[in-house]
Design a protein around this motif. Structure first.
Motif, PDB file in Angstrom:
ATOM      1  N   THR A  90     119.207  17.889  49.532  1.00 14.09           N
ATOM      2  CA  THR A  90     117.696  17.925  49.577  1.00 14.09           C
ATOM      3  C   THR A  90     117.135  17.270  50.598  1.00 14.09           C
ATOM      4  O   THR A  90     115.849  17.123  50.723  1.00 14.09           O
ATOM      5  CB  THR A  90     117.109  17.737  48.187  1.00 14.09           C
ATOM      6  OG1 THR A  90     117.553  16.554  47.868  1.00 14.09           O
ATOM      7  CG2 THR A  90     117.531  18.823  47.149  1.00 14.09           C
ATOM      8  N   GLU A  91     117.800  16.321  51.216  1.00 16.54           N
ATOM      9  CA  GLU A  91     117.460  15.164  52.130  1.00 16.54           C
ATOM     10  C   GLU A  91     118.182  15.447  53.533  1.00 16.54           C
ATOM     11  O   GLU A  91     119.350  15.471  53.603  1.00 16.54           O
ATOM     12  CB  GLU A  91     117.858  13.689  51.569  1.00 16.54           C
ATOM     13  CG  GLU A  91     117.226  13.285  50.642  1.00 16.54           C
ATOM     14  CD  GLU A  91     115.815  13.223  50.495  1.00 16.54           C
ATOM     15  OE1 GLU A  91     115.118  13.162  51.617  1.00 16.54           O
ATOM     16  OE2 GLU A  91     114.958  13.505  49.568  1.00 16.54           O
ATOM     17  N   PRO A  92     117.407  15.888  54.451  1.00 21.60           N
ATOM     18  CA  PRO A  92     118.038  16.317  55.737  1.00 21.60           C
ATOM     19  C   PRO A  92     118.271  14.960  56.696  1.00 21.60           C
ATOM     20  O   PRO A  92     117.934  13.830  56.114  1.00 21.60           O
ATOM     21  CB  PRO A  92     116.806  17.074  56.588  1.00 21.60           C
ATOM     22  CG  PRO A  92     115.412  16.680  55.858  1.00 21.60           C
ATOM     23  CD  PRO A  92     115.765  16.291  54.456  1.00 21.60           C
ATOM     24  N   ASN A  93     119.277  15.052  57.549  1.00 25.12           N
ATOM     25  CA  ASN A  93     119.509  13.767  58.173  1.00 25.12           C
ATOM     26  C   ASN A  93     118.327  13.477  59.105  1.00 25.12           C
ATOM     27  O   ASN A  93     117.456  14.605  59.355  1.00 25.12           O
ATOM     28  CB  ASN A  93     120.656  14.371  59.152  1.00 25.12           C
ATOM     29  CG  ASN A  93     122.001  14.677  58.405  1.00 25.12           C
ATOM     30  OD1 ASN A  93     122.055  13.774  57.174  1.00 25.12           O
ATOM     31  ND2 ASN A  93     123.035  15.264  58.751  1.00 25.12           N
ATOM     32  N   PRO A  94     118.350  12.371  59.637  1.00 21.68           N
ATOM     33  CA  PRO A  94     117.089  11.952  60.849  1.00 21.68           C
ATOM     34  C   PRO A  94     117.390  13.090  61.818  1.00 21.68           C
ATOM     35  O   PRO A  94     118.311  13.378  62.228  1.00 21.68           O
ATOM     36  CB  PRO A  94     117.619  10.678  61.270  1.00 21.68           C
ATOM     37  CG  PRO A  94     118.285   9.988  60.101  1.00 21.68           C
ATOM     38  CD  PRO A  94     119.376  11.117  59.354  1.00 21.68           C
ATOM     39  N   ARG A  95     116.167  13.537  62.373  1.00 22.82           N
ATOM     40  CA  ARG A  95     116.079  14.233  63.417  1.00 22.82           C
ATOM     41  C   ARG A  95     116.835  14.000  64.630  1.00 22.82           C
ATOM     42  O   ARG A  95     116.589  12.685  65.015  1.00 22.82           O
ATOM     43  CB  ARG A  95     114.576  14.869  63.904  1.00 22.82           C
ATOM     44  CG  ARG A  95     113.901  15.446  62.671  1.00 22.82           C
ATOM     45  CD  ARG A  95     112.546  15.625  63.004  1.00 22.82           C
ATOM     46  NE  ARG A  95     111.842  14.314  62.908  1.00 22.82           N
ATOM     47  CZ  ARG A  95     110.447  14.034  62.965  1.00 22.82           C
ATOM     48  NH1 ARG A  95     109.667  15.102  62.982  1.00 22.82           N
ATOM     49  NH2 ARG A  95     110.010  12.988  63.005  1.00 22.82           N
ATOM     50  N   LYS A  96     117.676  14.527  65.272  1.00 22.23           N
ATOM     51  CA  LYS A  96     118.599  13.970  66.454  1.00 22.23           C
ATOM     52  C   LYS A  96     118.862  15.431  67.030  1.00 22.23           C
ATOM     53  O   LYS A  96     119.388  16.287  66.662  1.00 22.23           O
ATOM     54  CB  LYS A  96     119.590  13.345  65.903  1.00 22.23           C
ATOM     55  CG  LYS A  96     120.329  12.666  67.390  1.00 22.23           C
ATOM     56  CD  LYS A  96     119.466  11.548  67.869  1.00 22.23           C
ATOM     57  CE  LYS A  96     120.360  10.940  69.053  1.00 22.23           C
ATOM     58  NZ  LYS A  96     119.688   9.661  69.395  1.00 22.23           N
ATOM     59  N   PHE A  97     118.730  15.246  68.503  1.00 21.82           N
ATOM     60  CA  PHE A  97     119.214  16.467  69.501  1.00 21.82           C
ATOM     61  C   PHE A  97     120.174  15.880  70.147  1.00 21.82           C
ATOM     62  O   PHE A  97     120.122  14.809  70.704  1.00 21.82           O
ATOM     63  CB  PHE A  97     118.018  16.723  70.417  1.00 21.82           C
ATOM     64  CG  PHE A  97     117.020  17.733  69.517  1.00 21.82           C
ATOM     65  CD1 PHE A  97     117.161  19.171  69.467  1.00 21.82           C
ATOM     66  CD2 PHE A  97     115.965  17.163  68.897  1.00 21.82           C
ATOM     67  CE1 PHE A  97     116.270  20.055  68.807  1.00 21.82           C
ATOM     68  CE2 PHE A  97     114.913  18.029  68.322  1.00 21.82           C
ATOM     69  CZ  PHE A  97     115.159  19.260  68.201  1.00 21.82           C
ATOM     70  N   VAL A  98     121.264  16.843  70.468  1.00 23.87           N
ATOM     71  CA  VAL A  98     122.511  16.411  71.277  1.00 23.87           C
ATOM     72  C   VAL A  98     122.988  17.517  71.897  1.00 23.87           C
ATOM     73  O   VAL A  98     122.633  18.565  71.700  1.00 23.87           O
ATOM     74  CB  VAL A  98     123.586  16.305  70.327  1.00 23.87           C
ATOM     75  CG1 VAL A  98     125.001  16.094  71.095  1.00 23.87           C
ATOM     76  CG2 VAL A  98     123.677  15.301  69.231  1.00 23.87           C
ATOM     77  N   ASP A  99     123.075  17.159  73.426  1.00 21.56           N
ATOM     78  CA  ASP A  99     123.028  18.029  74.560  1.00 21.56           C
ATOM     79  C   ASP A  99     124.655  18.356  74.404  1.00 21.56           C
ATOM     80  O   ASP A  99     125.537  17.692  74.481  1.00 21.56           O
ATOM     81  CB  ASP A  99     123.197  17.202  75.931  1.00 21.56           C
ATOM     82  CG  ASP A  99     123.050  18.252  76.956  1.00 21.56           C
ATOM     83  OD1 ASP A  99     123.471  19.462  76.681  1.00 21.56           O
ATOM     84  OD2 ASP A  99     122.534  18.018  78.217  1.00 21.56           O
ATOM     85  N   ILE A 100     124.753  19.846  74.024  1.00 18.31           N
ATOM     86  CA  ILE A 100     126.187  20.491  73.988  1.00 18.31           C
ATOM     87  C   ILE A 100     126.591  21.427  75.100  1.00 18.31           C
ATOM     88  O   ILE A 100     127.440  22.273  75.231  1.00 18.31           O
ATOM     89  CB  ILE A 100     126.376  21.239  72.635  1.00 18.31           C
ATOM     90  CG1 ILE A 100     125.193  22.384  72.663  1.00 18.31           C
ATOM     91  CG2 ILE A 100     126.139  20.195  71.464  1.00 18.31           C
ATOM     92  CD1 ILE A 100     125.483  23.214  71.318  1.00 18.31           C
ATOM     93  N   SER A 101     125.712  21.381  76.293  1.00 23.95           N
ATOM     94  CA  SER A 101     125.881  22.469  77.195  1.00 23.95           C
ATOM     95  C   SER A 101     127.381  22.480  77.773  1.00 23.95           C
ATOM     96  O   SER A 101     127.946  23.451  78.152  1.00 23.95           O
ATOM     97  CB  SER A 101     124.849  22.004  78.333  1.00 23.95           C
ATOM     98  OG  SER A 101     123.516  21.701  78.016  1.00 23.95           O
ATOM     99  N   SER A 102     127.910  21.044  78.019  1.00 21.60           N
ATOM    100  CA  SER A 102     129.192  20.981  78.541  1.00 21.60           C
ATOM    101  C   SER A 102     130.338  21.807  77.705  1.00 21.60           C
ATOM    102  O   SER A 102     131.255  22.042  78.476  1.00 21.60           O
ATOM    103  CB  SER A 102     129.522  19.477  78.783  1.00 21.60           C
ATOM    104  OG  SER A 102     129.622  18.949  77.516  1.00 21.60           O
ATOM    105  N   SER A 103     130.073  22.122  76.540  1.00 19.73           N
ATOM    106  CA  SER A 103     130.885  22.873  75.546  1.00 19.73           C
ATOM    107  C   SER A 103     130.861  24.247  75.684  1.00 19.73           C
ATOM    108  O   SER A 103     131.561  25.007  75.014  1.00 19.73           O
ATOM    109  CB  SER A 103     131.027  22.322  74.234  1.00 19.73           C
ATOM    110  OG  SER A 103     129.716  22.403  73.677  1.00 19.73           O
ATOM    111  N   LEU A 104     129.769  24.841  76.397  1.00 23.73           N
ATOM    112  CA  LEU A 104     129.522  26.356  76.101  1.00 23.73           C
ATOM    113  C   LEU A 104     129.880  27.151  77.174  1.00 23.73           C
ATOM    114  O   LEU A 104     129.483  28.119  77.468  1.00 23.73           O
ATOM    115  CB  LEU A 104     127.880  26.315  76.190  1.00 23.73           C
ATOM    116  CG  LEU A 104     127.104  25.509  74.959  1.00 23.73           C
ATOM    117  CD1 LEU A 104     125.754  25.655  75.110  1.00 23.73           C
ATOM    118  CD2 LEU A 104     127.686  26.044  73.633  1.00 23.73           C
ATOM    119  N   GLY A 105     130.928  26.590  78.012  1.00 23.49           N
ATOM    120  CA  GLY A 105     131.602  27.350  79.027  1.00 23.49           C
ATOM    121  C   GLY A 105     130.821  27.436  80.251  1.00 23.49           C
ATOM    122  O   GLY A 105     129.948  26.764  80.860  1.00 23.49           O
TER     123      GLY A 105
END
Length: 229
Positions: A84-99
């Protein structure tokens, strides 16, 4: 920059706090869209990048005219069915893993999202300066559940302004049927929900005329067509 609405008429810049400042500092973004790329229930961010000055490298060697596009994954886990408790908001750049498509620079401008193959996840169409449009099929995740909602209105067939909420336990997602989109783009008119491990949800639909429609125990992994009562 991402501004957080405090509900009192004020906005706070939280870009650095949520991890968006550093990955967006050098690229020049045009088409942007929050969407659930991995169907885990929280909204990730796509950005089509490309500078406006074709000789920018002669002015600043750290910049380039053609730039790579980005997907920044939301790590909040707000739809986690076991918490019921979300993790702190955080964005991670995953572009390099997307082909290779995300490794190839372009002068990105327009970006439209749609589930063109109707497999439950949102794909990307990216337009660039002096280049053909690129259709990027989303093959990131086939384990999580999803729901795609097509709305048919009566007063206006597109049902613009309709709010759809899906609920599972204490968790809730809301989408609005809109006519606009990103830079010079318009997205799939169907409302998309990533549901993570949740296989059934309750729904509430608020049509533009104020009519409220409820549906209980709706199965995931389907394209659901709803006609205004």
């Amino acid at each position: 920059m991402l501004y957080d609405n405090d509900g009192q008429g004020q906005f706070a810049d939280i870009s650095a706090e949520v991890g968006l400042f550093e990955p967006s500092y050098n690229p020049l973004g045009f088409g942007t869209k929050f969407f659930d790329v991995d169907l885990d229930g929280d909204l990730d961010l796509f950005v089509a990048n490309g500078h406006v000055l074709d000789i920018v490298e002669q002015i600043d060697s750290t910049l380039s005219y053609a730039q790579t596009n980005q997907i920044l994954r939301n790590e909040a886990n707000a739809w986690d069915a076991v918490s019921t408790e979300p993790n702190p908001r955080k964005f991670v750049d995953i572009s390099s893993s997307l082909g290779p498509s995300f490794a190839a620079p372009n002068v990105g401008r327009g970006a439209a999202l749609a589930d063109y193959d109707n497999d439950g996840d949102l794909d990307l169409l990216v337009c660039s300066v002096a280049s053909p449009a690129r259709l990027l099929r989303n093959d990131i995740d086939k384990q999580n559940h999803w729901l795609l909602v097509e709305l048919v209105g009566r007063q206006q067939r597109d049902a613009i302004g309709t709010l759809v909420a899906v609920t599972a336990g204490v968790h809730r997602q809301v989408r609005e049927r809109q006519s606009g989109g990103s830079y010079l783009s318009s997205h799939d008119h169907r409302l998309h929900f990533g549901l993570g491990a949740v296989a059934r949800v309750d729904m509430e639909v608020r049509w533009p005329d104020g009519t409220v429609q409820t549906l209980a125990d709706v199965a995931a992994d389907q394209i659901l067509r709803l006609v205004q009562p």
